[in-house]
Scaffold this motif. Sequence first.
Motif, PDB file in Angstrom:
ATOM      1  N   GLY A 391       0.783  -1.222   0.000  1.00 49.24           N
ATOM      2  CA  GLY A 391       0.000   0.000   0.000  1.00 49.24           C
ATOM      3  C   GLY A 391       0.815   1.272   0.000  1.00 49.24           C
ATOM      4  O   GLY A 391       1.784   1.431  -0.742  1.00 49.24           O
ATOM      5  N   ALA A 392       0.436   2.199   0.894  1.00 53.79           N
ATOM      6  CA  ALA A 392       1.051   3.521   0.933  1.00 53.79           C
ATOM      7  C   ALA A 392       2.525   3.451   1.312  1.00 53.79           C
ATOM      8  O   ALA A 392       3.341   4.232   0.815  1.00 53.79           O
ATOM      9  CB  ALA A 392       0.294   4.413   1.916  1.00 53.79           C
ATOM     10  N   LEU A 393       2.890   2.496   2.183  1.00 48.86           N
ATOM     11  CA  LEU A 393       4.290   2.390   2.590  1.00 48.86           C
ATOM     12  C   LEU A 393       5.166   1.990   1.411  1.00 48.86           C
ATOM     13  O   LEU A 393       6.244   2.546   1.212  1.00 48.86           O
ATOM     14  CB  LEU A 393       4.434   1.366   3.725  1.00 48.86           C
ATOM     15  CG  LEU A 393       5.839   1.261   4.342  1.00 48.86           C
ATOM     16  CD1 LEU A 393       6.212   2.561   5.053  1.00 48.86           C
ATOM     17  CD2 LEU A 393       5.900   0.082   5.323  1.00 48.86           C
ATOM     18  N   ARG A 394       4.684   1.038   0.632  1.00 43.83           N
ATOM     19  CA  ARG A 394       5.454   0.621  -0.538  1.00 43.83           C
ATOM     20  C   ARG A 394       5.561   1.755  -1.552  1.00 43.83           C
ATOM     21  O   ARG A 394       6.611   1.966  -2.164  1.00 43.83           O
ATOM     22  CB  ARG A 394       4.819  -0.606  -1.192  1.00 43.83           C
ATOM     23  CG  ARG A 394       5.586  -1.085  -2.415  1.00 43.83           C
ATOM     24  CD  ARG A 394       4.905  -2.280  -3.066  1.00 43.83           C
ATOM     25  NE  ARG A 394       5.607  -2.688  -4.271  1.00 43.83           N
ATOM     26  CZ  ARG A 394       6.646  -3.504  -4.302  1.00 43.83           C
ATOM     27  NH1 ARG A 394       7.110  -4.009  -3.165  1.00 43.83           N
ATOM     28  NH2 ARG A 394       7.218  -3.824  -5.440  1.00 43.83           N
ATOM     29  N   ALA A 395       4.450   2.491  -1.757  1.00 43.92           N
ATOM     30  CA  ALA A 395       4.469   3.609  -2.700  1.00 43.92           C
ATOM     31  C   ALA A 395       5.469   4.678  -2.256  1.00 43.92           C
ATOM     32  O   ALA A 395       6.202   5.247  -3.081  1.00 43.92           O
ATOM     33  CB  ALA A 395       3.068   4.201  -2.827  1.00 43.92           C
ATOM     34  N   ALA A 396       5.532   4.935  -0.948  1.00 45.67           N
ATOM     35  CA  ALA A 396       6.477   5.928  -0.431  1.00 45.67           C
ATOM     36  C   ALA A 396       7.913   5.447  -0.612  1.00 45.67           C
ATOM     37  O   ALA A 396       8.810   6.236  -0.952  1.00 45.67           O
ATOM     38  CB  ALA A 396       6.190   6.193   1.045  1.00 45.67           C
ATOM     39  N   TRP A 397       8.165   4.155  -0.383  1.00 48.98           N
ATOM     40  CA  TRP A 397       9.505   3.597  -0.600  1.00 48.98           C
ATOM     41  C   TRP A 397       9.914   3.702  -2.065  1.00 48.98           C
ATOM     42  O   TRP A 397      11.044   4.089  -2.379  1.00 48.98           O
ATOM     43  CB  TRP A 397       9.535   2.128  -0.168  1.00 48.98           C
ATOM     44  CG  TRP A 397      10.804   1.442  -0.560  1.00 48.98           C
ATOM     45  CD1 TRP A 397      11.986   1.474   0.108  1.00 48.98           C
ATOM     46  CD2 TRP A 397      11.024   0.670  -1.746  1.00 48.98           C
ATOM     47  NE1 TRP A 397      12.950   0.767  -0.579  1.00 48.98           N
ATOM     48  CE2 TRP A 397      12.381   0.259  -1.720  1.00 48.98           C
ATOM     49  CE3 TRP A 397      10.222   0.273  -2.811  1.00 48.98           C
ATOM     50  CZ2 TRP A 397      12.927  -0.518  -2.730  1.00 48.98           C
ATOM     51  CZ3 TRP A 397      10.768  -0.501  -3.817  1.00 48.98           C
ATOM     52  CH2 TRP A 397      12.106  -0.895  -3.774  1.00 48.98           C
ATOM     53  N   HIS A 398       8.984   3.385  -2.969  1.00 57.18           N
ATOM     54  CA  HIS A 398       9.270   3.437  -4.406  1.00 57.18           C
ATOM     55  C   HIS A 398       9.635   4.858  -4.816  1.00 57.18           C
ATOM     56  O   HIS A 398      10.641   5.088  -5.503  1.00 57.18           O
ATOM     57  CB  HIS A 398       8.046   2.938  -5.172  1.00 57.18           C
ATOM     58  CG  HIS A 398       8.220   2.910  -6.645  1.00 57.18           C
ATOM     59  ND1 HIS A 398       7.160   2.914  -7.521  1.00 57.18           N
ATOM     60  CD2 HIS A 398       9.335   2.902  -7.430  1.00 57.18           C
ATOM     61  CE1 HIS A 398       7.614   2.890  -8.758  1.00 57.18           C
ATOM     62  NE2 HIS A 398       8.925   2.896  -8.727  1.00 57.18           N
ATOM     63  N   ARG A 399       8.844   5.818  -4.376  1.00 57.32           N
ATOM     64  CA  ARG A 399       9.103   7.214  -4.727  1.00 57.32           C
ATOM     65  C   ARG A 399      10.463   7.667  -4.196  1.00 57.32           C
ATOM     66  O   ARG A 399      11.266   8.279  -4.914  1.00 57.32           O
ATOM     67  CB  ARG A 399       7.982   8.087  -4.146  1.00 57.32           C
ATOM     68  CG  ARG A 399       8.196   9.590  -4.321  1.00 57.32           C
ATOM     69  CD  ARG A 399       7.128  10.345  -3.552  1.00 57.32           C
ATOM     70  NE  ARG A 399       7.498  11.739  -3.409  1.00 57.32           N
ATOM     71  CZ  ARG A 399       6.984  12.741  -4.130  1.00 57.32           C
ATOM     72  NH1 ARG A 399       6.091  12.490  -5.053  1.00 57.32           N
ATOM     73  NH2 ARG A 399       7.378  13.982  -3.918  1.00 57.32           N
TER      74      ARG A 399
END
Length: 461
Positions: A391-399
Amino acid sequence: MNAELRVVAIADADSFVKWSAALLDAVPGISRHMLLVRTPLTVSREQEHMALAGTVFGTDSVTRLGFDELTGWLNGHLPDVVVLAGRGPFVRLVARVIDRLRRRPVVVSGLPGMSIPALRGALEYRRESDLLVLHSHREIRAFEVLADRLGLVVPMALATLPYARPASARGARGRASRGRAEGSDAVGTPRSHSGGVLVAERERRGTDLVFAAQALVPAQRHEREELACILRRAAEARPNRRVVVKLRSRPGEAETHLERDAYAELLANRPANLVLSYEPMALALARAEGLVTVSSTAAVEAIARGVPVIALDTFGVEKRLLNTVFTGSGLLAGADDVVARRFRHPDPAWMQDNYFHAPEQSEWWMRVEELVMLRRGGALPAKTVPTGRGGALRAAWHRKSVLGSEDRSLAGAVALGVGAPLVDGILGMRRARGRAGEDTWSDATTDYTLEPRPQRDPVRR
């Protein structure tokens, strides 16, 4: 189509800027623009100048901007087509931006050079593209098999690798306004066609041995030291002729892949005729007697200009060296051949299957125009990036992993601290499981691999 299509390339790293600019330079009757997004890999001004040399892209058709400015720019200019030109994680991050636009363009992606073996990550990160551009019949076959193995449906189309076009066909519009920096007149090589395959006349000959350095291969320090020794031997064997080590980046500049054990360091003590060069490859080849490489796409550029090549097989011919593409080419040779300057021209049958297909077989732009019509008519569904696990944690890591210091969010810093060790662990387990057997880097029977890269090549630097 009646109206001029608006096409925007979105890029950061040097090789992708050069590729996307040259790809779009060959398309007539379009409006072109280049967006350079700030990441740790973004080209310097000097790298930008070299990457765009000989194309129609000038200062007025290039915009540098931060990632958070991208949505506003695209919504303000409404391109018909975007070409996502960056490493896989960059492509996926920008694809999420496109998912939020008020009018969705056709999304094209591709790879900036020879892409054998076909890599799992290269395909998975670009799976949301409306079209994946590849550059040889062999690459098409390899990626189609890879897609089938992964259960993916990714439309693919054939283009001529920009560096495989004859010098006279590249940058004609750019040369009209910029002079003859990269054309056939500067190189002095007339061109002809034979059996649908581009063939360069071999009358012109320079005197430099040009070595195309690469960041990823060979990977081990002892191999790079041995290669440096080969170059020294070549320089000492012909002290009246230069050995030119063509480098991609100056100290302090980033390039697409992380280089370890740089040749500038390994060749700190060298003969006077062994020189380091940061000039565009086109200028280096204009003075070349021949090109030496392990697996650089510069070999294709040299062949197109009639410059003979040695694909160095001193360290073997295997997927990890990215040089299995040269099997059957007639270009493979060893260290003694480099020292003696016994350069080679490629086998015509190999050329037809590898980057030198007949120009009329390149279909990618025709496919793009068809996709634009379908999207305008509402018949081309959007291929959006799924949220995925984490979710949001993975999206933040990717960015954060793509943008580095350009992402100043607390969520990014937290996610990177949690996610980086986890990702390293997952990749390590995949590498450990895939050291041998079918569909791996060690499988010599295929032109693709399901296994992660053997080299750790982080986007964060």
